[in-house]
Design an enzyme around this catalytic site. Structure first.
Site, PDB file in Angstrom:
ATOM      1  N   CYS A 241       0.797  -1.224   0.000  1.00  0.00           N
ATOM      2  CA  CYS A 241       0.000   0.000   0.000  1.00  0.00           C
ATOM      3  C   CYS A 241       0.830   1.275   0.000  1.00  0.00           C
ATOM      4  O   CYS A 241       0.272   2.363  -0.144  1.00  0.00           O
ATOM      5  CB  CYS A 241      -0.939   0.008   1.208  1.00  0.00           C
ATOM      6  SG  CYS A 241      -2.188  -1.302   1.161  1.00  0.00           S
ATOM      7  N   HIS A 320      12.808   0.650   4.618  1.00  0.00           N
ATOM      8  CA  HIS A 320      12.507  -0.772   4.416  1.00  0.00           C
ATOM      9  C   HIS A 320      13.011  -1.551   5.623  1.00  0.00           C
ATOM     10  O   HIS A 320      14.204  -1.567   5.909  1.00  0.00           O
ATOM     11  CB  HIS A 320      13.183  -1.281   3.132  1.00  0.00           C
ATOM     12  CG  HIS A 320      12.505  -2.476   2.544  1.00  0.00           C
ATOM     13  ND1 HIS A 320      12.198  -3.601   3.280  1.00  0.00           N
ATOM     14  CD2 HIS A 320      12.053  -2.728   1.285  1.00  0.00           C
ATOM     15  CE1 HIS A 320      11.605  -4.488   2.509  1.00  0.00           C
ATOM     16  NE2 HIS A 320      11.493  -3.984   1.295  1.00  0.00           N
ATOM     17  N   HIS A 403      -0.404  19.795   6.771  1.00  0.00           N
ATOM     18  CA  HIS A 403      -1.416  18.805   6.405  1.00  0.00           C
ATOM     19  C   HIS A 403      -0.802  17.407   6.421  1.00  0.00           C
ATOM     20  O   HIS A 403       0.343  17.218   6.018  1.00  0.00           O
ATOM     21  CB  HIS A 403      -1.995  19.114   5.021  1.00  0.00           C
ATOM     22  CG  HIS A 403      -2.506  20.509   4.877  1.00  0.00           C
ATOM     23  ND1 HIS A 403      -3.716  20.922   5.388  1.00  0.00           N
ATOM     24  CD2 HIS A 403      -1.952  21.607   4.287  1.00  0.00           C
ATOM     25  CE1 HIS A 403      -3.889  22.201   5.123  1.00  0.00           C
ATOM     26  NE2 HIS A 403      -2.827  22.639   4.455  1.00  0.00           N
ATOM     27  N   HIS A 407      -2.067   6.978   5.105  1.00  0.00           N
ATOM     28  CA  HIS A 407      -2.746   5.904   4.385  1.00  0.00           C
ATOM     29  C   HIS A 407      -3.908   5.347   5.185  1.00  0.00           C
ATOM     30  O   HIS A 407      -3.763   4.948   6.346  1.00  0.00           O
ATOM     31  CB  HIS A 407      -1.748   4.785   4.080  1.00  0.00           C
ATOM     32  CG  HIS A 407      -2.390   3.517   3.615  1.00  0.00           C
ATOM     33  ND1 HIS A 407      -3.266   3.468   2.552  1.00  0.00           N
ATOM     34  CD2 HIS A 407      -2.305   2.245   4.081  1.00  0.00           C
ATOM     35  CE1 HIS A 407      -3.677   2.236   2.378  1.00  0.00           C
ATOM     36  NE2 HIS A 407      -3.119   1.471   3.291  1.00  0.00           N
ATOM     37  N   ASN A 440     -10.454   1.325   2.050  1.00  0.00           N
ATOM     38  CA  ASN A 440      -9.015   1.246   1.790  1.00  0.00           C
ATOM     39  C   ASN A 440      -8.818   0.983   0.305  1.00  0.00           C
ATOM     40  O   ASN A 440      -9.040  -0.126  -0.178  1.00  0.00           O
ATOM     41  CB  ASN A 440      -8.403   0.125   2.629  1.00  0.00           C
ATOM     42  CG  ASN A 440      -6.888   0.010   2.463  1.00  0.00           C
ATOM     43  OD1 ASN A 440      -6.319   0.564   1.526  1.00  0.00           O
ATOM     44  ND2 ASN A 440      -6.249  -0.717   3.356  1.00  0.00           N
TER      45      ASN A 440
END
Length: 529
Positions: A241, A320, A403, A407, A440
């Protein structure tokens, strides 16, 4: 026990070392770029100082300009080697300055997909339809009902026609129809809004994690829009995502080497082939969250586009954590259950893994955007944790960013980030309303959230926007944009999915929102055709 404590101490040392090293590297990069930005001023001062040496003392009469020029020429002939070296140095410095300045990356237009009314299904309809069309046990239906009551998803989200059909049509043909409707819809919208010809696009990047057809999505776009033969294309799959930020970061790097061009970035996911029809609970959660959607973004490195662009890309930070632990790598996996049904499994440790990834990401991002006072507090807290059991210090990003587009992965994710980052309900509103209204939509949710801010008229010139997303593997990626103008998209129905109902939002979304799954008739093909 002693071995466990020693292991934890070593892990703390490694984390502290990475934190300090990352902060030092970020500060070094900042100092370097500040020096480079001031190089023209340094050269100008050097030239002024050199010119002053030719001017006689104030007590002496000022000679004519012609005499000064002749004297300067004579000195240059006398010290020809020195002058040549100085000229070469100035030329090298000018070249270094020009080469080190990155090309600006502008966001010219964005479009997010809004499916038609035929694709809409309430929570009650979706639960009853899945119960009728799938092979769920009563316990699985009850579990999905409880999840939907707590997920923060509303009654106006969308499914592809293939999922609303009876029986469910999980075919490759149906998957292509869903993806083409979304991808062509957003690309048509963004190109029309930007008034850009397809022939002007030099880079195309499409990200879709779970559906990667052959020919690829990028080839589909090249064929559909007649893009030129030398267009640079990249098709990203399996990146979760947060793949939209990865696509933006890739586009940013490509726009540094391909001058005067546009980059088209498309973020989508496919629901048709990824609904789960089994009874393994870790895989059932995705049925209650993921919905149909997608977005397209048009980027440019043409300086002429600055006047009409919405934003300039300031930073991208990719983290990662796949190498941190097996749990981090495997907390979100696509796999088969015991009966051979394919689905995406979410582990119980997902929130803990996401928290670790968030800390790593803000460690790298903080020095790039935060004021020095917050950076020092963060570093001091990291050092203090080495000698005392204190909580990690989370910087106040509200001091640097106006702002936040987080997700919309689920209510639990949003609640945790609101708490961790100390954000207000106003800051979280774009993410919560996106989850409520559209569900989602995977990597494209960040653009629904930015479109919400625009439709609400919140984006003012000079505002900074932080987009942050999580993805399998496990990844946490960020992008920071600076608004180049005030944006108000409340009436843009062709590209802004909020145009029709933005004035009815926000709404209160209770932590538990019960519904009766038997209060409506089961959906049929006729209802959703």
């Amino acid at each position: 026990m002693a071995s466990l404590n020693q292991h934890r101490s070593m892990a703390t040392d490694r984390e502290l070392f990475r934190t300090v090293r990352q902060a030092a590297l970020n500060h070094a990069r900042q100092l370097y770029h500040r020096l480079v930005r001031r190089l023209p001023h340094l050269l100008a001062v050097t030239l002024v100082v050199g010119a002053v040496q030719l001017v006689p003392p104030s007590s002496a009469p000022l000679p004519p300009l012609g005499a000064l020029l002749r004297e300067a020429a004579a000195r240059a002939r006398a010290d020809a080697g020195l002058v040549a070296a100085a000229a070469a140095g100035l030329a090298a410095a000018a070249c270094a300055y020009a080469a080190s300045r990155p090309r600006p990356v502008y966001l010219v237009e964005l479009a997010a997909y809004r499916p038609g009314p035929a694709h809409r299904a309430t929570r009650a309809e979706s639960v009853r339809h899945f119960a009728r069309a799938g092979r769920f046990t009563d316990e699985s239906v009850a579990f999905q009902t409880r999840m939907l009551e707590r997920a923060g998803v509303g009654d106006a989200t969308h499914f592809p026609a293939s999922i609303l059909a009876f029986p469910v049509d999980m075919s490759l043909r149906a998957a292509r129809e869903e993806s083409e409707a979304v991808v062509f819809g957003v690309v048509d919208g963004v190109l029309a809004a930007a008034a850009v010809r397809a022939a002007d696009i030099g880079v195309v990047i499409v990200n879709s994690s779970l559906f990667s057809p052959t020919p690829s999505f990028t080839s589909l776009l090249v064929s559909r829009y007649g893009l030129r033969h030398d267009v640079v294309t990249h098709n990203l799959s399996g990146m979760g995502c947060s793949a939209s930020i990865i696509a933006i970061d890739l586009a940013k790097h490509l726009l540094q080497v391909h001058p005067e061009t546009y980059a088209l970035v498309v973020s989508t996911e496919n629901i048709t082939l990824n609904a789960y029809l089994g009874n393994h609970r870790p895989m059932l959660v995705t049925n209650t969250l993921f919905r149909m959607g997608g977005a397209a973004v048009l980027l440019s490195n043409r300086r002429a586009d600055r006047a009409r662009a919405r934003y300039r890309l300031v930073h991208t930070v990719r983290t990662h954590r796949g190498g941190a632990s097996d749990e981090s790598y495997a907390c979100v996996t696509q796999e088969e259950d015991a009966e051979g049904n394919v689905g995406v499994s979410l582990s119980r440790g997902l929130m803990s893994v996401a928290g670790d990834a968030l800390r790593s990401n803000i460690t790298a991002l903080g020095p790039l955007v935060l004021p020095l006072s917050e950076q020092l507090r963060f570093l001091a807290a990291a050092l203090l944790r080495r000698v005392a059991a204190v909580k990690p210090y989370v910087p106040d990003f509200k001091l640097a960013l106006e702002h936040f587009c987080i997700h919309a992965g689920g209510r639990g994710v949003l609640d945790e980030l609101e708490r961790s980052l100390g954000l207000s309900a106003w800051h979280m509103e774009p993410s919560r309303m996106t989850l409520y209204r559209f569900g989602n939509t995977s990597s494209s949710s960040l653009w629904y959230e930015l479109a919400y801010c625009e439709a609400k008229g919140r984006i003012k010139r000079g505002d900074r926007v932080w987009q942050i997303a999580f993805g399998s593997g496990f990844k946490c990626n960020s992008a920071v944009w600076k608004a180049l103008r005030t944006v108000d998209d409340a009436g843009r129905r062709d590209t802004n999915p909020w145009a029709d109902d933005i004035h009815d939002l926000p709404v209160h979304v209770p932590k538990v929102s019960p519904f009766a799954s038997s209060d409506q008739a089961p959906p049929t093909n006729a209802q959703h055709a």
